[in-house]
Design an enzyme around this catalytic site. Structure first.
Site, PDB file in Angstrom:
ATOM      1  CE  LYS A  61      -3.803  -2.427   2.168  1.00 22.87           C
ATOM      2  NZ  LYS A  61      -4.409  -2.912   3.419  1.00 22.87           N
ATOM      3  CD  GLN A 105      -3.177  -4.424   6.470  1.00 29.58           C
ATOM      4  OE1 GLN A 105      -3.161  -3.426   5.755  1.00 29.58           O
ATOM      5  NE2 GLN A 105      -3.714  -5.555   6.070  1.00 29.58           N
ATOM      6  CG  ASP A 128     -10.007  -0.507   4.840  1.00 28.92           C
ATOM      7  OD1 ASP A 128      -9.913  -0.760   3.625  1.00 28.92           O
ATOM      8  OD2 ASP A 128      -9.393  -1.128   5.721  1.00 28.92           O
TER       9      ASP A 128
END
Ligand code: NAD
Length: 295
Positions: A61, A105, A128
């Site tokens: 990422k 994460q 997200d």
């Protein structure tokens, strides 16, 4: 979409190529916007502990960010960080004008309450798409930040002009990360959606009825060729590491690719299908919240 007559070679839905195309477009856009707006878009990826798979995802990422001109404000915390300390970090990032996107994460160590942490993120920085406000917007069909993996699947359908209206679609897997939001997105595209999961009965029969199959389970090659209707569109979200008969480790999806590609009209490979699209959608979401924050 033109479909093969005998489906002996399904069309490959190339997520890697589409992700590269999207990233090129984002790079061009960001290069124009950054001097105009006085700063680049910024993304903070928070990682806790040393899960090797998570470390690879985080590195990918951050690398993707730097390729397109997004500034990274990543933070890596020791395994034993407290809930309170992480909440304090999220509060700071929520206030930080250089940061447009915040991503935690997952999975987190078991002493941490990941739902409480996700709920702390400012919904406008929730790249997200997991905050209840953004999930609520999805349920209501309102604009909002959408979960990256399901958004990547929809982007693949659009790129390959796969019509979803009126199609029977099955989503296998009901996680909040993939299955549930994807089912809602397919519904928004006017598909007739079945959701299957670990307690579904007669899974093979359910899959066989579908024109569009999305597997998001985490079980290597769960979807076998005899479960797939001829000419179906097959999207494989799963990522499973297996050791093959020669003792070599490799990644496979939730779909038995070789056999299913003989039956399906189109299929995503693993790797190179949905995975790269997830990263591209994360970058796109970061740009969306940057533009919103500055307007
Ligand atoms: P999860 O473990 O949270 O959910 C799995 C789902 O599968 C559950 O809802 C469960 O009900 C269902 N399930 C389990 N066994 C089943 C069975 N035998 N039959 C039918 N359904 C069954 O997983 P997740 O986070 O949704 O991820 C699913 C897979 O997708 C994993 O392999 C993960 O690595 C992968 N993934 C890939 C990406 C990507 O970018 N490509 C992103 C996220 C997840």
């Amino acid at each position: 979409m033109v479909q093969n007559e005998s489906y002996c070679q399904a069309k490959i839905l190339d997520g890697k190529a589409l992700a590269q195309k999207i990233e090129q477009q984002l790079k061009t856009e960001i290069a124009t916007l950054t001097p105009q707006r006085g700063r680049p878009p910024g993304l903070a990826v928070l990682m806790v502990g040393d899960n090797p798979a998570s470390a690879v995802y985080v590195r990918n990422k951050e690398r993707a960010c730097s390729k397109v001109g997004i500034a990274s404000f990543g933070k890596h915390f020791p395994e034993n960080i407290s809930q309170q300390e992480l909440e304090r970090v999220i509060d700071q990032l929520n206030q930080d004008p250089r940061v447009d996107g915040i991503l935690i994460q997952l999975p987190l160590p078991s002493h941490l309450d990941s739902v409480a942490l996700l709920n702390k993120i400012n919904p406008d920085k929730d790249v997200d798409g997991l905050h209840p406000i953004n999930l609520g917007r999805l349920v209501r069909g309102e604009e909002g930040l959408r979960s990256c993996t399901p958004a990547g699947v929809i982007a693949l359908f659009r790129e390959y002009q796969i019509e979803l209206a009126g199609k029977n679609a099955i989503v296998i897997g009901r996680s909040i990360l993939v299955g549930k939001p994807l089912a809602l997105m397919l519904l928004a595209e006017n598909a007739t959606v079945t959701m299957a999961h670990s307690r579904s009965q007669n899974l093979a029969a359910l899959i066989r009825q579908a024109d569009v199959i999305v597997a998001a389970v985490g079980k290597a090659e769960l979807v076998q060729p005899d479960m797939v209707k001829e000419g179906a569109i097959v999207i494989d979200v799963g990522i499973n590491r297996i050791t093959d008969s020669e003792g070599k480790s490799r990644l496979v999806g939730d779909v038995a690719f070789a056999g299913v590609a003989d039956v399906a009209a189109a299929i995503t490979p693993v790797p190179g299908g949905v995975g790269p699209m997830t990263v591209a959608m994360l970058l796109q979401n970061t740009l969306t919240s940057y533009l919103k924050g500055l307007s």
